[in-house]
Design an enzyme around this catalytic site. Structure first.
Site, PDB file in Angstrom:
ATOM      1  N   ASP A 191      -5.857   0.589  -4.277  1.00 29.88           N
ATOM      2  CA  ASP A 191      -4.597   0.744  -4.283  1.00 29.88           C
ATOM      3  C   ASP A 191      -3.855  -0.489  -4.952  1.00 29.88           C
ATOM      4  OD1 ASP A 191      -3.713   0.098  -0.595  1.00 29.88           O
ATOM      5  OD2 ASP A 191      -4.927  -0.789  -2.000  1.00 29.88           O
TER       6      ASP A 191
ATOM      7  N   SER B 278       0.853  -1.100   0.037  1.00 34.81           N
ATOM      8  CA  SER B 278       0.249  -0.040   0.045  1.00 34.81           C
ATOM      9  C   SER B 278       0.938   1.339   0.021  1.00 34.81           C
ATOM     10  CB  SER B 278      -0.784  -0.063   1.286  1.00 34.81           C
ATOM     11  OG  SER B 278      -1.970  -1.009   1.299  1.00 34.81           O
TER      12      SER B 278
ATOM     13  N   GLU C 259      -9.642   4.967  17.770  1.00 31.98           N
ATOM     14  CA  GLU C 259      -9.198   3.826  18.276  1.00 31.98           C
ATOM     15  C   GLU C 259      -7.742   4.105  18.549  1.00 31.98           C
ATOM     16  OE1 GLU C 259     -12.452   1.358  18.753  1.00 31.98           O
ATOM     17  OE2 GLU C 259     -10.465   0.892  19.176  1.00 31.98           O
TER      18      GLU C 259
END
Ligand SMILES: [Zn+2]
Length: 507
Positions: A384, A120, A295
């Site tokens: 991607d 990525s 998170e």
């Protein structure tokens, strides 16, 4: 043709509109639409009329929105289209996702400069800077060696987000992964190793390179990034500080910096939020810079989001809130929105969560298409890279996409569940490699395949399923969308976006 009975048991959960953690619990087929041949014929003629009468969208885009479905290859798009249709009780195959309707489409070649099947970091660097680079490298050119600080001098690549800030536009980065993870990081950071997300995850000899989290906060261009939302809170807090949501845990920075406080101190009218309540309380008309970290690491999968303790916004809710802030800039904006966990679910060999997160992206795009002026906003939806995720077996029309294969009988009507050479059921969806490998061939009960935690069978045993190297799709709307055609290098996306920044240019 005798219609097939369909029972769809929907377990409604708070989440994306009327659906949430629905579970396609029946192994029965779904009905094909009545008069389908006629409908398709008329639809095709309508599509042709639209294409013939399609005007070049507007003259010049003021805004650019780039959606990235991380790992959302074409097999994922096809399965998600069917899944989304079946969630609404349709057969699914004839469905269209919001980013498919009337889109300009091209294929994107995703390889990295040193890797046939990419990661990525190298792929997003190509989209954000116009230059492909090595796997694992963040917005630096291919002369850099992974993790080698001695090779970085003069090899930074300016990103499209930095150019937009310099041009006086507002900017935003959103991801359901950590906001310091490879894809979002390529928008604002430069480092020879994607893992250097915090000072505590960097090797000692890399002190010359700032960690990705601090690069987000210390961003030097324009009047700074306006919106950054996602996961990754632990990399923004010092290890001396308790986590605001998971109070039994702390931050993980060693340098005693509280980057969330630095953000609030740095910008006028700035805010930091970490839960649903804080997010909902944000007044976009009075907030110029919003940091949301929901998170400690990645955000929840859409399938599990409703179980989250403090609650977290959906991808679509984050996108809408960002636009509320960015649209206040007369000069326009650039927003990058990543559905980051399609990729993670595939790595785990769990199609259900990958498809749920893909549909969450579809919902986010749909809401944006309904909101923005397509005469001044270029919207690009792409991936991607893809995954070794496949769809096969001769399942009958409307077969539950998560289910075992049910073939047609010799009259072409739905027959019985198919059996493999070992006499076992098998699913339509599968992985070439990954954790779903079964050393012993074993049967799959039709109901078992529909469990949200089911791991589809994989041919090659690997702890984590891998990316795949095939092309991915680019879908586009708005001024400049018509420039996406044919098979292009992934870096081409940057050039279409940056042409939009050149004032006075009309497409
Ligand atoms: Zn991945």
């Amino acid at each position: 043709m005798k219609h097939m009975k369909v029972i769809l048991t929907a377990l409604a959960f708070a989440g994306l509109g009327a659906w949430g953690q629905e579970k396609l619990s029946e192994t029965k087929q779904f009905p094909a639409p009545v008069n389908e041949a006629q409908d398709r014929f008329e639809n095709d003629v309508e599509t042709l009329d639209k294409a013939e009468n399609q005007k070049a969208f507007g003259t010049r885009p003021k805004n650019v929105i780039l959606f990235v479905g991380d790992g959302m290859g074409i097999s994922t798009v096809t399965a998600a289209r069917i899944f989304e249709g079946q969630l609404r009780g349709e057969s699914g195959e004839e469905n269209q996702l919001s980013f498919e309707k009337d889109a300009y489409v091209a294929l994107s070649k995703v390889y990295n400069t040193n890797q046939q099947t990419p990661d990525s970091a190298g792929t997003m660097t190509a989209m954000m800077t116009g230059a492909k680079t090595k796997a694992g490298v963040i917005s630096m050119n291919q002369n850099v060696l992974l993790g080698d600080v001695s090779t970085i001098q003069g090899n930074n690549l300016i990103t499209f987000l930095e150019m937009a800030e310099i041009a006086g536009k507002s900017t935003g980065v959103i991801s359901t992964a950590r906001i310091t993870h490879a894809t979002p990081a390529c928008c604002y950071a430069h480092t020879p190793h994607r893992d250097w997300e915090a000072d505590s995850t960097k090797p000692a000899e890399a002190s010359a390179v700032a960690d990705i989290a601090s690069q987000l906060i210390d961003f030097p261009y324009g009047n700074g990034i306006e919106v950054a939302m996602g996961g990754g809170r632990r990399y923004f807090l010092p290890k001396e500080k308790k986590d605001p949501e998971n109070v039994n845990q702390t931050g993980s920075r060693n340098d005693k910096r509280d980057l969330t406080q630095d953000w609030v101190n740095k910008y006028p009218n700035a805010a930091f939020v970490y839960d649903e309540a804080g997010f909902a309380a944000i007044d976009p008309s009075k907030t110029d810079h919003l940091l949301g970290l929901f998170e400690r690491s990645h955000m929840q999968y859409e399938a599990d989001r409703a179980n989250d303790t403090a609650g977290e916004p959906s991808l679509s809710e984050m996108t809408q809130k960002a636009l509320d802030i960015l649209e206040r800039n007369e000069k326009g904006y650039f927003l990058m929105v990543e559905a980051g966990r399609i990729d993670h679910a595939h790595h785990e060999g769990n199609a259900y969560r990958a498809l749920m997160d893909t549909v969450a992206l579809d919902r986010a795009v749909e809401a944006v298409k309904e909101r923005v002026d397509l005469n001044e906003t270029l919207i690009i939806i792409t991936a991607d890279h893809s995954h070794v995720f496949t769809m096969g077996g001769y399942a009958t029309r409307g077969n539950n996409i998560l289910g075992v294969v049910v073939e047609n009988d010799d009259r072409g009507l739905p027959g019985n569940p198919s059996k493999d050479a070992n006499g076992h059921h098998y699913t339509t969806l599968g992985y070439h490699n990954g954790p779903g490998y079964r050393a012993e061939a074993s049967d799959i009960e039709p109901e078992e395949a529909l469990d949200p935690d089911f791991h589809q069978v994989a041919a090659v045993p690997l702890g984590s399923e891998t990316h795949s190297g095939e092309d991915v799709a680019i879908f586009a709307f708005g001024p400049g969308a018509q420039l996406f055609r044919g098979v292009v290098e992934q870096s081409y996306i940057f050039h279409v976006m940056s042409r939009a920044l050149q004032s006075g240019i009309s497409f």
